[in-house]
Enzyme design. Sequence first.
Site, short mmCIF file in Angstrom:
data_model
loop_
_atom_site.label_atom_id
_atom_site.label_comp_id
_atom_site.label_asym_id
_atom_site.label_seq_id
_atom_site.Cartn_x
_atom_site.Cartn_y
_atom_site.Cartn_z
N ASP A 1 12.62 10.59 -5.48
CA ASP A 1 13.98 10.80 -5.94
C ASP A 1 14.07 10.24 -7.36
O ASP A 1 13.25 9.42 -7.77
CB ASP A 1 14.94 10.06 -4.99
N ASP B 1 17.48 9.54 -9.58
CA ASP B 1 18.54 8.57 -9.85
C ASP B 1 18.43 7.38 -8.90
O ASP B 1 18.42 7.53 -7.69
CB ASP B 1 19.92 9.23 -9.66
N ASP C 1 16.29 6.00 -2.80
CA ASP C 1 17.19 4.84 -2.78
C ASP C 1 18.39 5.06 -1.86
O ASP C 1 19.18 4.16 -1.67
CB ASP C 1 17.70 4.53 -4.20
MG MG Z 1 18.94 8.47 -5.77
#
Ligand code: MG
Length: 342
Positions: free
Chosen positions: A26, A28, A225
Amino acid sequence: MSQASRTRPSGSSTALSEAYDTALLDLDGVVYAGGLAIRHAVEALGTARDGGMHLAYVTNNALRTPAAVAQHLTELGVPAEPTDVITSAQAVARLVADQLPAGARVLVIGGEGLQVALRERGLEPVESADDDPVAVVQGYGGPDLAWGRFAEASYAINRGLPWFASNTDLTIPGARGIAPGNGAAVEVVRIATGAEPQVAGKPLPPMHRETVLRTGAERPLVVGDRLDTDIEGAFNGGVDSLLVLTGVTDAAQLVAAAPEHRPTYIDADLRGLLTGQPEVTPAGENFGCGGWTASARDGRLVVDGEGDALDGLRALCAAAWSHAGDGVCELDAEKAVARLGL
Ligand SMILES: [Mg+2]
């Protein structure tokens, strides 16, 4: 749910970059935040790649093209090719193309990334509900997307056209804080139509399928995250996952994670790719990891010990997840998380 619930983080005697052939990263909150590289990300990814791990970047953000994302990564010091980037725009374009004839006209509400992805699948993006589209596709359009675009989508959907969305993340993190994401824009159109879109992005299967098709990964590790997109997407795809604490998820949320939100591994940041992972060892009602021991007793979670606080978190997750089984641990974890300083 057919599979048994994960009741503790897994250990790995070898570095994760050696145990898995491809990292599905991922962006961001993992590689960058607000456009800037996250601490240790550039060095850790460089070392993992030099060791032979294939790196691919998987984002629900449909605004930018893979070429633009790859250029951004390269500028940050993470060399990437456009083919290393998989977006929810590509996943939704395949989903649309699978259901419509070649050359079909599609009303696009979104940015360049979505336009390019649809053309790549042989579809023709149009601007107006009066341009004879046969479907509506909606993706994140950035701060400059005009309100009138939601009206355009609503007119077409209210005429009975099928509706597709790249993703439904309600928020999007930026340099100045949290902003409404494509999921919020989808809600706007839903209010005007009462319709339900087909969605492609994480954690849904079309995104995972797109990623596997484009990377050819045989033993992938999802790195993210966010529990309800990255980790749930890995769970739905039946692949292992690493949760890093550099983004939106904190220790308390991990401890209280539902079964589909429990990652295989937990680490502070992307340096976790370069090391093995310590075992969590059950002993009666206690779970040990490194210098820490955790348990669920007297209606709350308890952890004590010393050393790397991450080991304490792994032990604490094991105590909470084992106690909760197929449910969500509702025991008070506040003091335990504070004890770890996380
Ligand atoms: Mg993310």
